[in-house]
Enzyme design. Structure first.
Site, PDB file in Angstrom:
ATOM      1  N   SER A 255       0.850  -1.197   0.000  1.00 46.30           N
ATOM      2  CA  SER A 255       0.000   0.000   0.000  1.00 46.30           C
ATOM      3  C   SER A 255       0.879   1.238   0.000  1.00 46.30           C
ATOM      4  O   SER A 255       1.941   1.245   0.641  1.00 46.30           O
ATOM      5  CB  SER A 255      -0.880   0.002   1.252  1.00 46.30           C
TER       6      SER A 255
ATOM      7  N   TYR B 262      -2.124   0.157  10.388  1.00 43.25           N
ATOM      8  CA  TYR B 262      -2.307  -0.315   9.002  1.00 43.25           C
ATOM      9  C   TYR B 262      -1.048  -0.049   8.169  1.00 43.25           C
ATOM     10  O   TYR B 262      -0.551  -0.948   7.488  1.00 43.25           O
ATOM     11  CB  TYR B 262      -3.528   0.378   8.381  1.00 43.25           C
TER      12      TYR B 262
HETATM   13  N1  LIG Z   1      -9.005  -0.628  -1.258  1.00 44.69           N
HETATM   14  C1  LIG Z   1      -7.928   0.137  -1.221  1.00 44.69           C
HETATM   15  O1  LIG Z   1      -8.002   1.381  -1.400  1.00 44.69           O
HETATM   16  C2  LIG Z   1      -6.571  -0.453  -0.992  1.00 44.69           C
HETATM   17  C3  LIG Z   1      -5.442   0.373  -1.146  1.00 44.69           C
HETATM   18  C4  LIG Z   1      -4.176  -0.155  -0.926  1.00 44.69           C
HETATM   19  C5  LIG Z   1      -4.059  -1.484  -0.557  1.00 44.69           C
HETATM   20  N2  LIG Z   1      -5.185  -2.252  -0.414  1.00 44.69           N
HETATM   21  C6  LIG Z   1      -4.983  -3.645  -0.052  1.00 44.69           C
HETATM   22  O2  LIG Z   1      -5.616  -4.448  -1.025  1.00 44.69           O
HETATM   23  C7  LIG Z   1      -6.023  -5.685  -0.429  1.00 44.69           C
HETATM   24  C8  LIG Z   1      -7.484  -5.948  -0.730  1.00 44.69           C
HETATM   25  O3  LIG Z   1      -8.255  -4.923  -0.113  1.00 44.69           O
HETATM   26  P1  LIG Z   1      -9.758  -4.629  -0.526  1.00 44.69           P
HETATM   27  O4  LIG Z   1      -9.867  -3.169  -0.604  1.00 44.69           O
HETATM   28  O5  LIG Z   1     -10.164  -5.473  -1.665  1.00 44.69           O
HETATM   29  O6  LIG Z   1     -10.501  -5.073   0.829  1.00 44.69           O
HETATM   30  P2  LIG Z   1     -11.907  -5.794   1.090  1.00 44.69           P
HETATM   31  O7  LIG Z   1     -12.280  -5.419   2.476  1.00 44.69           O
HETATM   32  O8  LIG Z   1     -12.880  -5.506   0.002  1.00 44.69           O
HETATM   33  O9  LIG Z   1     -11.514  -7.337   1.033  1.00 44.69           O
HETATM   34  C9  LIG Z   1     -10.690  -7.906   2.026  1.00 44.69           C
HETATM   35  C10 LIG Z   1     -11.117  -9.327   2.250  1.00 44.69           C
HETATM   36  O10 LIG Z   1     -10.253  -9.873   3.244  1.00 44.69           O
HETATM   37  C11 LIG Z   1     -11.037 -10.743   4.045  1.00 44.69           C
HETATM   38  N3  LIG Z   1     -10.426 -10.935   5.355  1.00 44.69           N
HETATM   39  C12 LIG Z   1     -10.320 -10.050   6.380  1.00 44.69           C
HETATM   40  N4  LIG Z   1      -9.778 -10.642   7.451  1.00 44.69           N
HETATM   41  C13 LIG Z   1      -9.530 -11.933   7.119  1.00 44.69           C
HETATM   42  C14 LIG Z   1      -8.988 -13.045   7.797  1.00 44.69           C
HETATM   43  N5  LIG Z   1      -8.595 -12.966   9.088  1.00 44.69           N
HETATM   44  N6  LIG Z   1      -8.877 -14.215   7.132  1.00 44.69           N
HETATM   45  C15 LIG Z   1      -9.272 -14.321   5.847  1.00 44.69           C
HETATM   46  N7  LIG Z   1      -9.826 -13.307   5.148  1.00 44.69           N
HETATM   47  C16 LIG Z   1      -9.935 -12.123   5.778  1.00 44.69           C
HETATM   48  C17 LIG Z   1     -12.386 -10.049   4.164  1.00 44.69           C
HETATM   49  O11 LIG Z   1     -13.410 -10.973   4.541  1.00 44.69           O
HETATM   50  C18 LIG Z   1     -12.568  -9.473   2.764  1.00 44.69           C
HETATM   51  O12 LIG Z   1     -13.306 -10.352   1.934  1.00 44.69           O
HETATM   52  C19 LIG Z   1      -5.703  -5.537   1.055  1.00 44.69           C
HETATM   53  O13 LIG Z   1      -4.445  -6.142   1.302  1.00 44.69           O
HETATM   54  C20 LIG Z   1      -5.611  -4.045   1.261  1.00 44.69           C
HETATM   55  O14 LIG Z   1      -4.789  -3.721   2.357  1.00 44.69           O
HETATM   56  C21 LIG Z   1      -6.420  -1.778  -0.620  1.00 44.69           C
END
Ligand SMILES: NC(=O)c1ccc[n+]([C@@H]2O[C@H](COP(=O)([O-])OP(=O)(O)OC[C@H]3O[C@@H](n4cnc5c(N)ncnc54)[C@H](O)[C@@H]3O)[C@@H](O)[C@H]2O)c1
Length: 252
Positions: free
Chosen positions: A143, A157
């Site tokens: 990130s 985070y």
């Molecule tokens: N959305 C953003 O703006 C953004 C930006 C930078 C990085 N990211 C990273 O991208 C990745 C995906 O994020 P996203 O935005 O799609 O999030 P999201 O919340 O839509 O999806 C995350 C998923 O992880 C699952 N999860 C959470 N805890 C868990 C656990 N203990 N065991 C198994 N599954 C678990 C949740 O059930 C969910 O389905 C993450 O690593 C996030 O840090 C996201």
């Protein structure tokens, strides 16, 4: 023929957002995909949508027995693993804070999923890849918050994501001899469940949009192409690198 034809993949966090978008793209390119998420209903629904090339792995990434069981199930079904893409994470918006105000419980809950969870999935995933001797591709999700001021205010985070990026690089150094490549993807702000509390507030959304030189925030579909590239053999010379697909937020 699809770019991932014949590959066995596991995507964590596949029940939502970026992981779910990648699962659709991987299956579309011919891979067989284990959908790993703690949300059993979400992965069951995603597996139904994607058909016979996808199967659910209801798993808590922070629990080693649960992770070990998930990769044992992949071994039982397919005997190998070619691609691991770790997307599961939490961001405790409203609770995460600068360290002098940060509750240790918020730190622990964040790092349990975001860093320990990535370590555990990499540990059991890499073991399965090594068994075949054919190598593989691991993709971890970093990130901009782990590198830039965009993480200001979110110390649990941001530090968890910096940890993932460090793990990615050191793993690349050690597993290249096993033909296992380890790369990272760094997304900008993507509209998902994770960012819903931010995106739903018009003022916060306007501020976030302004941070992205490209003039908008992203969607899970924006993130799928880079994941397919890193999973496919066309990225065979890439390892230990981070690929920014972030609307330019990191150049600020
Ligand atoms: N959305 C953003 O703006 C953004 C930006 C930078 C990085 N990211 C990273 O991208 C990745 C995906 O994020 P996203 O935005 O799609 O999030 P999201 O919340 O839509 O999806 C995350 C998923 O992880 C699952 N999860 C959470 N805890 C868990 C656990 N203990 N065991 C198994 N599954 C678990 C949740 O059930 C969910 O389905 C993450 O690593 C996030 O840090 C996201």
């Amino acid at each position: 023929m699809g770019r991932l034809e014949g590959k066995i993949a596991v995507i964590t966090g596949a029940g939502s957002g970026i992981g779910q978008g990648a699962a659709r793209a991987f299956v579309g390119e011919g891979a067989i995909v284990g959908l790993l998420d703690r949300n059993a209903d979400a992965v069951a629904a995603t597996a139904r949508e994607l058909g016979e090339r996808a199967f659910p792995l209801a798993t808590d990434v922070g629990d080693e027995a649960s992770v070990a069981a998930a990769f044992a199930e992949v071994r039982r079904r397919h005997g190998r693993l070619d691609v691991l893409y770790t997307c599961a994470a939490v961001q405790l918006i409203g609770e995460d804070a600068p360290v002098h105000e940060l509750d240790v419980d918020v730190w622990d809950r964040t790092h349990r999923v975001n860093l320990r969870g990535v370590y555990l999935c990499n540990k059991h995933g890499v073991r399965l890849m090594m068994e075949s001797g054919d190598g593989g591709s691991i993709i971890n999700t970093g990130s901009p918050t782990g590198l830039t001021m965009s993480g200001a205010g979110w110390h649990a985070y941001s530090s968890s994501k910096a940890g993932v990026m460090g793990l990615t690089r050191v793993m690349a150094a050690d597993y290249a001899k096993h033909k296992i490549r380890v790369n990272g993807i760094v997304p900008g702000t993507i509209e998902t469940t994770l960012t819903k509390p931010l995106v739903d507030d018009p003022e916060t959304l306007a501020g976030l949009t302004a941070l992205h030189p490209i003039g908008r925030i992203g969607t899970p579909a924006d993130m799928a192409g880079i994941a397919v590239f890193l999973a496919a053999d066309e990225s065979a010379f890439a390892t230990g690198a981070h690929f920014f697909v972030d609307g330019g937020i990191s150049v600020r």
